[in-house]
Design an enzyme around this catalytic site. Structure first.
Site, PDB file in Angstrom:
ATOM      1  N   ASN A   1       0.876  -1.169   0.000  1.00 50.28           N
ATOM      2  CA  ASN A   1       0.000   0.000   0.000  1.00 50.28           C
ATOM      3  C   ASN A   1       0.915   1.221   0.000  1.00 50.28           C
ATOM      4  O   ASN A   1       1.504   1.564   1.025  1.00 50.28           O
ATOM      5  CB  ASN A   1      -0.884  -0.041   1.250  1.00 50.28           C
ATOM      6  CG  ASN A   1      -1.899   1.089   1.275  1.00 50.28           C
ATOM      7  OD1 ASN A   1      -1.855   1.998   0.443  1.00 50.28           O
ATOM      8  ND2 ASN A   1      -2.804   1.050   2.231  1.00 50.28           N
TER       9      ASN A   1
ATOM     10  N   LYS B   1       3.503   0.828   3.043  1.00 49.12           N
ATOM     11  CA  LYS B   1       3.105  -0.175   4.041  1.00 49.12           C
ATOM     12  C   LYS B   1       3.120  -1.532   3.370  1.00 49.12           C
ATOM     13  O   LYS B   1       2.717  -1.650   2.207  1.00 49.12           O
ATOM     14  CB  LYS B   1       1.674   0.100   4.522  1.00 49.12           C
ATOM     15  CG  LYS B   1       1.597   1.112   5.633  1.00 49.12           C
ATOM     16  CD  LYS B   1       0.203   1.099   6.244  1.00 49.12           C
ATOM     17  CE  LYS B   1      -0.430   2.461   6.072  1.00 49.12           C
ATOM     18  NZ  LYS B   1      -1.832   2.573   6.252  1.00 49.12           N
TER      19      LYS B   1
ATOM     20  N   ARG C   1      -2.466  -2.210  -3.598  1.00 45.72           N
ATOM     21  CA  ARG C   1      -3.691  -1.437  -3.436  1.00 45.72           C
ATOM     22  C   ARG C   1      -3.608  -0.247  -4.394  1.00 45.72           C
ATOM     23  O   ARG C   1      -2.639   0.521  -4.356  1.00 45.72           O
ATOM     24  CB  ARG C   1      -3.805  -0.935  -2.004  1.00 45.72           C
ATOM     25  CG  ARG C   1      -4.994  -0.047  -1.833  1.00 45.72           C
ATOM     26  CD  ARG C   1      -5.037   0.572  -0.467  1.00 45.72           C
ATOM     27  NE  ARG C   1      -6.221   1.413  -0.379  1.00 45.72           N
ATOM     28  CZ  ARG C   1      -6.259   2.567   0.284  1.00 45.72           C
ATOM     29  NH1 ARG C   1      -5.202   2.995   0.930  1.00 45.72           N
ATOM     30  NH2 ARG C   1      -7.363   3.272   0.309  1.00 45.72           N
TER      31      ARG C   1
ATOM     32  N   HIS D   1     -13.095   2.423  -0.329  1.00 44.36           N
ATOM     33  CA  HIS D   1     -13.099   1.361   0.700  1.00 44.36           C
ATOM     34  C   HIS D   1     -13.721   0.075   0.158  1.00 44.36           C
ATOM     35  O   HIS D   1     -14.217  -0.754   0.918  1.00 44.36           O
ATOM     36  CB  HIS D   1     -13.917   1.747   1.960  1.00 44.36           C
ATOM     37  CG  HIS D   1     -13.401   2.913   2.719  1.00 44.36           C
ATOM     38  ND1 HIS D   1     -14.236   3.873   3.230  1.00 44.36           N
ATOM     39  CD2 HIS D   1     -12.159   3.262   3.096  1.00 44.36           C
ATOM     40  CE1 HIS D   1     -13.527   4.783   3.879  1.00 44.36           C
ATOM     41  NE2 HIS D   1     -12.249   4.440   3.804  1.00 44.36           N
TER      42      HIS D   1
ATOM     43  N   HIS E   1     -18.461   1.278   7.340  1.00 35.45           N
ATOM     44  CA  HIS E   1     -17.004   1.312   7.529  1.00 35.45           C
ATOM     45  C   HIS E   1     -16.692   2.650   8.197  1.00 35.45           C
ATOM     46  O   HIS E   1     -16.670   3.699   7.553  1.00 35.45           O
ATOM     47  CB  HIS E   1     -16.306   1.184   6.169  1.00 35.45           C
ATOM     48  CG  HIS E   1     -14.811   1.286   6.235  1.00 35.45           C
ATOM     49  ND1 HIS E   1     -13.975   0.210   6.013  1.00 35.45           N
ATOM     50  CD2 HIS E   1     -13.993   2.329   6.510  1.00 35.45           C
ATOM     51  CE1 HIS E   1     -12.719   0.587   6.147  1.00 35.45           C
ATOM     52  NE2 HIS E   1     -12.699   1.882   6.441  1.00 35.45           N
TER      53      HIS E   1
ATOM     54  N   ARG F   1     -12.886  15.110   7.278  1.00 33.85           N
ATOM     55  CA  ARG F   1     -13.623  15.434   6.038  1.00 33.85           C
ATOM     56  C   ARG F   1     -15.085  15.723   6.341  1.00 33.85           C
ATOM     57  O   ARG F   1     -15.691  15.047   7.170  1.00 33.85           O
ATOM     58  CB  ARG F   1     -13.540  14.265   5.049  1.00 33.85           C
ATOM     59  CG  ARG F   1     -12.186  14.137   4.395  1.00 33.85           C
ATOM     60  CD  ARG F   1     -12.125  12.902   3.516  1.00 33.85           C
ATOM     61  NE  ARG F   1     -11.046  12.032   3.956  1.00 33.85           N
ATOM     62  CZ  ARG F   1     -10.945  10.753   3.642  1.00 33.85           C
ATOM     63  NH1 ARG F   1     -11.849  10.182   2.886  1.00 33.85           N
ATOM     64  NH2 ARG F   1      -9.935  10.040   4.089  1.00 33.85           N
TER      65      ARG F   1
ATOM     66  N   ASP G   1      -9.855  12.371  16.571  1.00 36.70           N
ATOM     67  CA  ASP G   1      -9.838  11.013  17.131  1.00 36.70           C
ATOM     68  C   ASP G   1     -11.031  10.826  18.068  1.00 36.70           C
ATOM     69  O   ASP G   1     -11.212  11.595  19.015  1.00 36.70           O
ATOM     70  CB  ASP G   1      -8.519  10.780  17.880  1.00 36.70           C
ATOM     71  CG  ASP G   1      -8.326   9.320  18.211  1.00 36.70           C
ATOM     72  OD1 ASP G   1      -9.217   8.732  18.867  1.00 36.70           O
ATOM     73  OD2 ASP G   1      -7.293   8.770  17.822  1.00 36.70           O
ATOM     74  N   PHE G   2     -11.811   9.793  17.786  1.00 37.04           N
ATOM     75  CA  PHE G   2     -13.044   9.585  18.562  1.00 37.04           C
ATOM     76  C   PHE G   2     -12.777   9.285  20.034  1.00 37.04           C
ATOM     77  O   PHE G   2     -13.638   9.524  20.874  1.00 37.04           O
ATOM     78  CB  PHE G   2     -13.891   8.478  17.926  1.00 37.04           C
ATOM     79  CG  PHE G   2     -14.672   8.960  16.754  1.00 37.04           C
ATOM     80  CD1 PHE G   2     -14.062   9.147  15.528  1.00 37.04           C
ATOM     81  CD2 PHE G   2     -16.018   9.272  16.878  1.00 37.04           C
ATOM     82  CE1 PHE G   2     -14.780   9.623  14.438  1.00 37.04           C
ATOM     83  CE2 PHE G   2     -16.749   9.736  15.793  1.00 37.04           C
ATOM     84  CZ  PHE G   2     -16.123   9.917  14.566  1.00 37.04           C
ATOM     85  N   ARG G   3     -11.590   8.767  20.335  1.00 36.99           N
ATOM     86  CA  ARG G   3     -11.288   8.508  21.752  1.00 36.99           C
ATOM     87  C   ARG G   3     -11.254   9.815  22.529  1.00 36.99           C
ATOM     88  O   ARG G   3     -11.772   9.906  23.637  1.00 36.99           O
ATOM     89  CB  ARG G   3      -9.965   7.758  21.892  1.00 36.99           C
ATOM     90  CG  ARG G   3     -10.090   6.296  21.524  1.00 36.99           C
ATOM     91  CD  ARG G   3      -8.764   5.658  21.331  1.00 36.99           C
ATOM     92  NE  ARG G   3      -8.203   6.055  20.046  1.00 36.99           N
ATOM     93  CZ  ARG G   3      -7.340   5.346  19.344  1.00 36.99           C
ATOM     94  NH1 ARG G   3      -6.920   4.204  19.812  1.00 36.99           N
ATOM     95  NH2 ARG G   3      -6.875   5.767  18.199  1.00 36.99           N
TER      96      ARG G   3
ATOM     97  N   GLY H   1     -16.059   1.574  14.119  1.00 40.91           N
ATOM     98  CA  GLY H   1     -17.076   0.521  14.005  1.00 40.91           C
ATOM     99  C   GLY H   1     -16.696  -0.710  14.808  1.00 40.91           C
ATOM    100  O   GLY H   1     -17.559  -1.396  15.365  1.00 40.91           O
TER     101      GLY H   1
ATOM    102  N   GLU I   1      -8.248  -5.431   5.097  1.00 36.45           N
ATOM    103  CA  GLU I   1      -8.074  -5.093   3.682  1.00 36.45           C
ATOM    104  C   GLU I   1      -6.843  -5.783   3.088  1.00 36.45           C
ATOM    105  O   GLU I   1      -6.853  -6.194   1.934  1.00 36.45           O
ATOM    106  CB  GLU I   1      -7.993  -3.574   3.516  1.00 36.45           C
ATOM    107  CG  GLU I   1      -9.341  -2.925   3.809  1.00 36.45           C
ATOM    108  CD  GLU I   1      -9.299  -1.419   3.905  1.00 36.45           C
ATOM    109  OE1 GLU I   1      -9.552  -0.761   2.904  1.00 36.45           O
ATOM    110  OE2 GLU I   1      -9.019  -0.902   5.006  1.00 36.45           O
TER     111      GLU I   1
END
Ligand code: AMP
Length: 397
Positions: free
Chosen positions: A7, A14, A91, A180, A208, A241, A284-286, A334, A385
């Protein structure tokens, strides 16, 4: 078969070496700061210590060479020689209308990917560099391109056309493509397996929810709609975004803030989403969870707004498919985030969906979270993925 999954970004690469039959990751790693001062390779062989190599990587050719050296190294390596790497799966972000599934890479495919760079100027050129560097280092190894957009190519015209002059579609291919795709494909297939059914007999909504986020409607094994569009900016509110908005806002904000169209685009991609909405608190949701629990009203509103948008997409995709059998949550949020899943599931109660709150708190494993009597099966399905790319590469060979 040993499949090397690549990727490639503009300054990073990666990789994972995957035994494609078992799915075992034999090694994985990341080459960072390619072409920039301070290049570094982090290599993690399975069952051995992580190795960090700080060495100049002026270009991606050198990065690939270092990855191969790490994989075949006597001490930190996992294969004796390059001959044990059967193929490379790359990818590739944008396959346009041309690529409806993974393909073996030849000169014609390379040319097509290059031409599609117009639709993904940040991603496709970097993906191409990765492919060419691998070809230079492994000229005899088959290479496969796996496209983020391919799974969504089954969408009907009514789902992918915008309400714009049709000539823009004809001239420039302006339409919904969706992204995705590898994840939506993998998760919908696995979700069906988890209830012992074939995907061909089901209506599945995949959420996702990562830093980038999208929803897709998968009917009888084929994608019929998805929330991302011409670019990955449309749809859900994401980390940074904006997702859907009134297009007139672009000109309005540009005038008020004295920004060019490119600068407004940058705001929509990098400074919006939950990051911008929370007053630049965090993407970051945390952090947002913690702030909300601590009483931060804007963080609470941000999370509410996020969940509401996901729920609205689920509702519209139920209409698109005339029903739904499975709703599957995947990717960072998720798979791990209780507050987000709880917030979305609260909206599903009107459908006769009941979820086990204790199960909803479990993180990162395949799990059915709806109760036995629930009208729709809700589940958590961790995405993979890289494994999907390795499997598609193996299938093609
Ligand atoms: P991804 O792009 O798939 O890596 O997802 C990144 C997002 O997942 C970030 O917003 C994280 O805050 C979120 N996430 C990852 N792990 C957790 C966790 N344990 N609890 C809550 N959110 C998480």
């Amino acid at each position: 078969m040993n499949i090397l999954v690549i990727n490639c970004g503009s300054s990073s690469l990666k990789y994972q070496l995957i035994a494609s039959e078992s799915g075992d990751v034999r090694a994985k790693g990341l080459a960072e700061r390619i072409g920039i001062e301070g290049s570094c390779l982090t290599h993690q062989p399975a069952g051995k210590d992580k190795v960090v190599k700080e060495e100049a990587m002026p270009d991606h050719n050198k990065a690939v060479k270092m990855v191969i050296d790490a994989l075949t190294d006597k001490e930190h390596g996992v294969v004796a020689s390059l001959n044990e790497i059967d193929a490379v799966g790359h990818r590739v972000v944008h396959g346009g209308e041309k690529f409806k599934k993974a393909v073996l890479i030849d000169d014609a495919v390379l040319k097509d990917i290059e031409e599609l760079s117009a639709l993904a100027p940040l991603h496709n050129p970097a993906n191409l560099i990765g492919i060419n560097s691998c070809k230079a280092n492994m000229p005899d190894t088959p290479m496969v391109a796996v496209f983020d957009t391919a799974f969504h190519q089954t969408m009907p015209k009514k789902a992918y056309l915008y309400g714009l002059p049709y000539e823009y579609y004809e001239k420039y291919k302006v339409r919904r493509y969706g992204f995705h795709g590898t994840s939506h494909d993998f998760v919908s297939k696995h979700a069906a397996e988890l209830i012992g059914k074939d995907r061909k007999d089901l209506k599945i909504i995949v959420c996702h929810l990562g830093n980038g986020a999208s929803v897709s409607a998968v009917k009888n094994g084929e994608c019929v709609d998805t929330s991302m569009g011409l670019t990955p900016l449309e749809g859900l509110i994401m980390g940074t975004r904006s997702g859907d908005l009134d297009p007139a806002i672009l000109e309005f904000i540009g005038e008020k803030e004295g920004l060019t169209p490119a600068e407004v685009n940058n705001v929509l991609n990098k400074k919006s989403g939950v990051y911008g909405l929370s007053g630049y608190l965090s993407s970051d949701f945390r952090d947002l969870d913690e702030a909300a629990r601590g009483g931060n009203e804007l963080a609470k509103t941000t999370l509410d707004t996020y969940c509401y948008r996901v729920a609205k997409y689920i509702g519209s995709y139920m209409m698109a498919m005339q029903g739904v059998d499975i709703i599957a949550f995947t990717a960072g949020c998720g798979e791990n985030n209780y507050a987000v899943r709880r917030g979305i599931c609260d909206y599903l109660a009107c459908l006769g969906v009941t979820v086990d709150d204790e199960k909803l708190k479990i993180r990162g494993e395949d799990l059915i979270v709806s109760e036995p009597g629930s009208k729709v099966t809700v589940m958590i399905v961790p995405t993979n993925e890289e494994l999907a790319i390795a499997q598609q590469t193996m299938e093609l060979l």
